[in-house]
Design a protein around this motif. Structure first.
Motif, PDB file in Angstrom:
ATOM      1  N   ASP B  69       3.487   0.809  13.621  1.00 31.53           N
ATOM      2  CA  ASP B  69       2.751   0.836  14.868  1.00 31.53           C
ATOM      3  C   ASP B  69       2.749   2.259  15.412  1.00 31.53           C
ATOM      4  OD1 ASP B  69       1.437   0.440  17.194  1.00 31.53           O
ATOM      5  OD2 ASP B  69       2.633  -1.283  17.848  1.00 31.53           O
ATOM      6  N   LEU B  70       1.644   2.963  15.192  1.00 34.75           N
ATOM      7  CA  LEU B  70       1.524   4.339  15.682  1.00 34.75           C
ATOM      8  C   LEU B  70       0.806   4.386  17.024  1.00 34.75           C
ATOM      9  CD1 LEU B  70       0.606   6.212  12.401  1.00 34.75           C
ATOM     10  CD2 LEU B  70       2.811   6.031  13.533  1.00 34.75           C
ATOM     11  N   SER B  71       0.444   3.215  17.559  1.00 35.64           N
ATOM     12  CA  SER B  71      -0.350   3.211  18.788  1.00 35.64           C
ATOM     13  C   SER B  71       0.517   3.148  20.039  1.00 35.64           C
ATOM     14  CB  SER B  71      -1.314   2.028  18.781  1.00 35.64           C
ATOM     15  OG  SER B  71      -0.586   0.826  18.927  1.00 35.64           O
ATOM     16  N   VAL B  72       1.865   3.022  19.869  1.00 37.35           N
ATOM     17  CA  VAL B  72       2.696   2.739  21.044  1.00 37.35           C
ATOM     18  C   VAL B  72       2.666   3.860  22.084  1.00 37.35           C
ATOM     19  CG1 VAL B  72       4.222   1.039  19.991  1.00 37.35           C
ATOM     20  CG2 VAL B  72       4.751   3.478  19.765  1.00 37.35           C
ATOM     21  N   GLY B  73       2.581   5.119  21.621  1.00 37.42           N
ATOM     22  CA  GLY B  73       2.579   6.221  22.575  1.00 37.42           C
ATOM     23  C   GLY B  73       1.359   6.163  23.481  1.00 37.42           C
ATOM     24  N   SER B  74       0.195   6.040  22.876  1.00 34.17           N
ATOM     25  CA  SER B  74      -1.015   6.068  23.691  1.00 34.17           C
ATOM     26  C   SER B  74      -1.150   4.766  24.478  1.00 34.17           C
ATOM     27  CB  SER B  74      -2.237   6.405  22.832  1.00 34.17           C
ATOM     28  OG  SER B  74      -2.895   5.288  22.393  1.00 34.17           O
ATOM     29  N   ARG B 118      -5.694  -8.794   7.726  1.00 38.88           N
ATOM     30  CA  ARG B 118      -4.925  -8.088   6.700  1.00 38.88           C
ATOM     31  C   ARG B 118      -5.421  -6.663   6.455  1.00 38.88           C
ATOM     32  NH1 ARG B 118      -2.618 -10.926   1.937  1.00 38.88           N
ATOM     33  NH2 ARG B 118      -1.581  -8.927   2.122  1.00 38.88           N
ATOM     34  N   LEU B 119      -5.765  -5.963   7.538  1.00 39.80           N
ATOM     35  CA  LEU B 119      -6.121  -4.548   7.392  1.00 39.80           C
ATOM     36  C   LEU B 119      -4.835  -3.727   7.387  1.00 39.80           C
ATOM     37  CD1 LEU B 119      -9.127  -4.421   9.881  1.00 39.80           C
ATOM     38  CD2 LEU B 119      -9.142  -4.783   7.419  1.00 39.80           C
ATOM     39  N   ASN B 120      -4.903  -2.559   6.791  1.00 35.75           N
ATOM     40  CA  ASN B 120      -3.732  -1.698   6.694  1.00 35.75           C
ATOM     41  C   ASN B 120      -3.266  -1.255   8.085  1.00 35.75           C
ATOM     42  OD1 ASN B 120      -2.420   1.008   6.598  1.00 35.75           O
ATOM     43  ND2 ASN B 120      -2.462   0.534   4.425  1.00 35.75           N
ATOM     44  N   SER B 121      -1.980  -1.466   8.368  1.00 39.82           N
ATOM     45  CA  SER B 121      -1.491  -1.227   9.725  1.00 39.82           C
ATOM     46  C   SER B 121      -1.501   0.251  10.085  1.00 39.82           C
ATOM     47  CB  SER B 121      -0.077  -1.786   9.876  1.00 39.82           C
ATOM     48  OG  SER B 121       0.820  -1.069   9.057  1.00 39.82           O
ATOM     49  N   LEU B 122      -1.322   1.118   9.088  1.00 37.50           N
ATOM     50  CA  LEU B 122      -1.355   2.559   9.362  1.00 37.50           C
ATOM     51  C   LEU B 122      -2.733   2.957   9.908  1.00 37.50           C
ATOM     52  CD1 LEU B 122       0.112   5.356   8.981  1.00 37.50           C
ATOM     53  CD2 LEU B 122      -1.126   5.502   6.832  1.00 37.50           C
ATOM     54  N   ILE B 123      -3.772   2.494   9.225  1.00 35.26           N
ATOM     55  CA  ILE B 123      -5.143   2.825   9.631  1.00 35.26           C
ATOM     56  C   ILE B 123      -5.467   2.198  10.989  1.00 35.26           C
ATOM     57  CG2 ILE B 123      -7.574   2.679   8.958  1.00 35.26           C
ATOM     58  CD1 ILE B 123      -5.902   4.258   7.012  1.00 35.26           C
ATOM     59  N   VAL B 124      -5.136   0.915  11.122  1.00 34.08           N
ATOM     60  CA  VAL B 124      -5.483   0.214  12.356  1.00 34.08           C
ATOM     61  C   VAL B 124      -4.805   0.865  13.559  1.00 34.08           C
ATOM     62  CG1 VAL B 124      -5.171  -1.950  13.633  1.00 34.08           C
ATOM     63  CG2 VAL B 124      -5.978  -2.005  11.277  1.00 34.08           C
ATOM     64  N   THR B 125      -3.493   1.131  13.453  1.00 36.13           N
ATOM     65  CA  THR B 125      -2.791   1.637  14.636  1.00 36.13           C
ATOM     66  C   THR B 125      -3.083   3.115  14.878  1.00 36.13           C
ATOM     67  OG1 THR B 125      -0.748   2.046  13.396  1.00 36.13           O
ATOM     68  CG2 THR B 125      -0.970  -0.090  14.474  1.00 36.13           C
ATOM     69  N   LEU B 126      -3.406   3.845  13.798  1.00 39.62           N
ATOM     70  CA  LEU B 126      -3.833   5.234  13.992  1.00 39.62           C
ATOM     71  C   LEU B 126      -5.166   5.256  14.741  1.00 39.62           C
ATOM     72  CD1 LEU B 126      -2.594   7.918  13.204  1.00 39.62           C
ATOM     73  CD2 LEU B 126      -3.960   7.901  11.129  1.00 39.62           C
ATOM     74  N   SER B 130      -6.021   6.518  18.965  1.00 38.68           N
ATOM     75  CA  SER B 130      -7.072   7.346  19.514  1.00 38.68           C
ATOM     76  C   SER B 130      -8.008   6.534  20.414  1.00 38.68           C
ATOM     77  CB  SER B 130      -7.726   7.979  18.303  1.00 38.68           C
ATOM     78  OG  SER B 130      -8.940   8.332  18.474  1.00 38.68           O
ATOM     79  N   ALA B 131      -8.296   5.296  20.020  1.00 37.49           N
ATOM     80  CA  ALA B 131      -9.187   4.451  20.830  1.00 37.49           C
ATOM     81  C   ALA B 131      -8.564   4.166  22.201  1.00 37.49           C
ATOM     82  CB  ALA B 131      -9.467   3.142  20.098  1.00 37.49           C
ATOM     83  N   ILE B 132      -7.270   3.863  22.225  1.00 42.14           N
ATOM     84  CA  ILE B 132      -6.621   3.547  23.508  1.00 42.14           C
ATOM     85  C   ILE B 132      -6.541   4.803  24.379  1.00 42.14           C
ATOM     86  CG2 ILE B 132      -4.495   2.730  24.597  1.00 42.14           C
ATOM     87  CD1 ILE B 132      -4.025   0.992  22.123  1.00 42.14           C
ATOM     88  N   HIS B 133      -6.342   5.945  23.737  1.00 41.75           N
ATOM     89  CA  HIS B 133      -6.345   7.203  24.484  1.00 41.75           C
ATOM     90  C   HIS B 133      -7.685   7.371  25.200  1.00 41.75           C
ATOM     91  CE1 HIS B 133      -5.233  11.172  25.672  1.00 41.75           C
ATOM     92  NE2 HIS B 133      -6.136  11.769  24.909  1.00 41.75           N
ATOM     93  N   GLY B 134      -8.755   7.108  24.431  1.00 48.79           N
ATOM     94  CA  GLY B 134     -10.088   7.189  25.021  1.00 48.79           C
ATOM     95  C   GLY B 134     -10.266   6.190  26.156  1.00 48.79           C
ATOM     96  N   LEU B 135      -9.732   4.989  25.956  1.00 51.00           N
ATOM     97  CA  LEU B 135      -9.806   3.937  26.963  1.00 51.00           C
ATOM     98  C   LEU B 135      -9.112   4.391  28.255  1.00 51.00           C
ATOM     99  CD1 LEU B 135     -10.806   0.949  27.005  1.00 51.00           C
ATOM    100  CD2 LEU B 135      -8.454   0.294  26.493  1.00 51.00           C
ATOM    101  N   THR B 136      -7.936   4.990  28.088  1.00 54.68           N
ATOM    102  CA  THR B 136      -7.166   5.453  29.245  1.00 54.68           C
ATOM    103  C   THR B 136      -7.934   6.532  30.007  1.00 54.68           C
ATOM    104  OG1 THR B 136      -5.199   5.091  27.884  1.00 54.68           O
ATOM    105  CG2 THR B 136      -4.885   6.286  29.947  1.00 54.68           C
TER     106      THR B 136
END
Lengths: 506, 324
Positions: B69-74, B118-126, B130-136
């Motif tokens: 899960d690389l999305s936790v920061g954003s 079943r998408l790759n979690s690295l790609i999805v959370t990466l 960026s998407a959540i950053h944009g959302l914020t």
């Protein structure tokens, strides 16, 4: 055979290897003559792999010597062993699939020109010559990833021939080969032998050993049990040396009183995998499914277990039609599947024995919101005792157990679910001969105690040993059904090759 | 035999390698600066690690189930900005549950993509990073967010207050660690997380709903992120919309330092807590030793890699024994 007066190509003498608490090898001697195929046999844990690791320079012996010809040698490392002409063909392939055959053959030692540039001409010429010597049907420029498993193995063998090999060790080389591919492998071994190379052949499969070996050396519990001339011995003698007793591989002659129909399958199809399959299994009955790889046996099992969706047909349990869409449904209906590949499908290797056994029912073994330790250990203890699982304690990681004990864990896992129908796919694949007969007896006992059992196997003696009825499959279809009294090797082979006898098609 | 004793020491190190490394760091820094192990300093370190720690607890579940899960920061930036914004619009009592609902929705989306599709979690959370950053940024219009009446709200009490002398963030971190530790170690769900990460195929063959388990790990992760966002917002009562930027790597470092395998199937909540503390104490120790701030980045990561190497080497038994 004239080889007997020759000097051994390779000789190990009085090898002792101890690990803390274990005497893994206890004075083992072994030699291989030039131009001889010498089989090394023993159950899992008998010391075969330790002996080969000593020979390959991965372990240093505590006592004993290795001789090449008359010279005592020390194998410092695998590279060192290879340089001295001792080459291993491992069971597991270790090839770079994105590189060409030639690059794989000379991996790590590509011929060079000035400035470290690869000498491609020489590389292709040299590897081409080796491939020719092995009668391979592909060229040095082929991408390894495009080859079949059998041809990949040829590349492994070709790799061995880049040095002046004195002894080549084959470790379970036929594990993933089809019968036709085995024939090719045996031809290559015969060629190597004709060229004066000493061959050490490790396998569990008796019929192969008797087909290609000149002598057989047996290890048991880390000790040397004897060397036999293949021509002067038989399977029974070898087995007795290996496990200390004879093995019952006779056919099933029991006549068990069978009960009600537990499972009935009517006109079941799954796309191109299998079509219009109908059969029934009664309580107290073992039905064996026999056929070639790809005949659709495993696919039927997977469909019954909810891993595949049937395109047509009905499944009835105790006379009632059921719909099964997932393994959860199947388990809820009392169907259990001991899958074909225990390492990838049957077990979580990094988990302990207890947790693996209780995995399918862990959600029900609760005290309040928590998993009940006591209930889990009780189940583990029960099946450890019932199946005679050998493990120091339940905390042992399953990955550390022998193949036979791993298989018993998988069987225990599904028995503890108290299924109505137990499906066992390849019950004894890759496990040693002693455990094999234990598992056969276990399957018979299960039937006697009222289970409806389906056994899928690619080994004819196994099917005949455990089944009350044998169903032969060919190309996705049921060909014939035999009772234990009717079945013979001949009619079974006929049925699975797609030939029907007297026009009778079951 | 001396050989046996070496083996035993080796086996002990293999199991507790990271704890040993932790103790070595602590002793080293304590010798260099006595203030390091003073109670107020220790509490200070734990408090400032709490936000990172809360996030690492959730990511532990994701990593054990074999994903990333690389999305936790954003996502944490998002939670912080949202709760600060809603605080003034809805009042704190409604802002907090609303923020949790929105963050959990993001977690559910990731869980759906990784678990069910079943998408790759690295790609999805990466991508989500960026998407959540944009959302914020869209949500905040690119501006920083501040609570208007900082003195007149109880909201700050969560991150700034204390109970019986224990600062709020430490209390919440500790409580959450306890609950999640028990969940992972003692419940059927926890067992299923290990099974799915250890061997997903075998888990399916055992009737475990892999997709649902993976989905739930991302729900837990996003719940932890929402909690971290709450702590962050409450402590500062105002925030930049990049407050969580880069934290995903520190979180991952803490989880890996704790000894969870990136391949899935191993790790515990307790070990992650140790990983979080190591990270916090390294940074604090370097500060006390008087290292220049920018140099700390380099030294921190050198120490992390050393610690992981020590751990891996002990597991392989290569330091003490030539046989793998």
């Amino acid at each position: 055979m004239s080889v007997h007066d020759q000097k051994p190509a390779l000789r190990l003498e009085g090898i002792v290897k101890t690990f803390p608490g274990v005497r893994a090898l206890d004075g083992v001697s072994f030699s291989v003559l030039p131009g001889e195929v010498h089989a090394l046999m023993g159950e899992n844990g008998a010391g075969k792999s330790t002996l080969m690791k000593v020979l390959g320079g991965l372990h240093q012996p505590n006592e004993g010597k290795i001789f090449m010809g008359d010279e005592p040698v020390v194998m410092g490392s695998p590279m060192d062993a290879k340089a001295k002409g001792v080459v291993f063909i491992h069971q597991e392939l270790s090839l770079a699939e994105e590189l060409s055959v030639a690059e794989n053959i000379y991996l790590g030692e590509l011929p060079r020109k000035s400035f470290g540039r690869v000498d491609w001409d020489r590389l292709y010429a040299d590897s081409g010559a080796i491939l020719k010597r092995l009668n391979c049907g592909f060229g040095p420029r082929t991408l390894v990833g495009d080859l079949s498993i059998a041809n990949m193995q040829m590349v492994e063998i070709a790799r061995a021939l880049t040095v002046d090999a004195k002894a080549v060790i084959f470790d379970e080389p036929t594990a993933s080969l089809t019968d036709a591919e085995k024939v090719v492998l045996f031809e290559v071994i015969a060629d190597l032998r004709a060229q004066g190379v000493g061959i050490i052949y490790i396998s569990h499969r008796m019929e192969e050993i008797f087909r290609i070996s000149d002598r057989i050396t047996v290890l048991r519990d880390g000790a040397y049990r004897g060397t036999l001339n293949t021509a002067e011995t038989d399977e029974d003698e070898v087995t007795r040396l290996m496990i200390g007793r004879s093995l019952d591989m006779s056919r099933n002659a029991e006549h068990v009183e069978t009960g009600d129909v537990a499972l009935e399958v009517r006109g079941l199809s799954c796309g191109k995998l299998f079509q219009d399959v109908s059969f029934e299994v009664r309580e107290g009955e073992v039905v064996g499914f026999y056929g070639l790889v790809g005949a659709g046996r495993t696919e039927i099992a997977e469909t019954l277990f909810g891993l595949r969706t049937p395109s047509a047909g009905k499944i009835l349990l105790k006379g009632k039609e059921v719909s099964i869409h997932s393994p959860m449904d199947a388990i809820a209906h009392g169907i259990s599947l001991v899958p074909e590949d225990r390492k990838t499908q049957g077990l979580v290797l990094g988990m302990n024995c207890r947790d693996n056994i209780t995995l399918p029912q862990v959600g029900d073994l609760t005290a309040g919101p928590f998993v009940s330790d006591g209930a889990e250990i009780a189940i583990f203890d029960q099946y450890r005792d019932r199946l005679d699982i050998k493990t120091p304690n339940w905390r042992q990681q399953v990955g550390n157990l022998s193949g036979g004990n791993q298989q018993k864990i998988v069987i225990g896992k599904w028995l503890s679910m108290h299924p109505e129908v137990l499906i066992v796919d390849e019950p004894t694949r890759g496990i040693d001969i002693g455990s094999k007969s234990e598992i056969h007896n276990l399957i018979r006992e299960l039937a006697k105690s009222g289970y409806a059992v389906i056994v899928i196997s690619s080994e004819m003696p196994e099917v005949m040993r455990v089944s009350d009825r044998v169903i032969a499959m060919y190309n996705g279809k049921l060909m014939r059904s035999f009772t234990a009294d009717e079945v013979t090797e001949d009619n079974l082979v006929q049925a699975i090759s797609g030939l029907s006898e007297n026009g009778k098609v079951a | 035999m001396a050989d046996d004793r070496m083996k035993q020491v080796g086996a002990f190190l293999a199991r507790q390698g990271i704890l040993v490394a932790f103790l070595l760091f602590m002793i080293g820094f304590a010798l260099a600066n006595h203030r390091f192990i003073a109670i107020d300093n220790v509490l200070g370190v734990i408090r400032s690690s709490a936000i990172l720690g809360v996030m690492a607890l959730g990511v532990t579940f994701v990593v054990i189930s074999g994903n990333l899960d690389l999305s936790v920061g954003s996502m944490m930036s998002f939670s912080t900005i949202v709760v600060l914004d809603l605080h003034d619009k809805l009042g704190p009592a409604l802002a907090i549950p609303a923020m949790f609902a929105m963050t959990l929705a993001l977690g559910a989306l990731i869980g759906f993509l990784v678990g069910y599709l079943r998408l790759n979690s690295l790609i999805v959370t990466l991508g989500m990073l960026s998407a959540i950053h944009g959302l914020t940024l869209t949500y905040s219009g690119g501006k920083n967010m501040d609570i208007a009446d900082k003195a007149g709200t109880w909201f700050g009490g969560i991150g700034r207050g204390s109970v019986l002398g224990i600062p709020g963030p430490i209390l919440i971190f500790g409580l959450l660690a306890l609950v999640l530790s028990v969940t992972l170690a003692k419940t059927p769900f926890g067992r299923k997380v290990y099974a799915v990460g250890g061997n997903g195929t075998a888990a399916i063959f055992s009737g475990i709903p892999r997709a649902r388990v993976v989905f739930m790990t991302y729900i837990i992760s996003s719940f932890c992120v929402a909690t971290a966002g709450l702590l962050q917002a409450s402590r500062s009562l105002g925030s930049q919309n990049t407050v969580g930027q880069g934290l995903e790597l520190d979180v991952l470092a803490a989880v890996i330092l704790g000894g969870a395998s990136l391949l899935g199937g191993s790790g515990t909540v307790f070990k992650t807590v140790i990983g979080v503390l190591i990270l916090g104490f390294i940074q604090n120790g370097l500060l006390l030793v008087g290292l220049e701030f920018y140099v700390q980045y380099v030294v921190t990561w050198v120490i992390i890699i050393l610690a992981v190497w020590l751990d891996v080497a002990a597991k392989r038994g290569r330091i003490l024994s030539p046989i793998a």
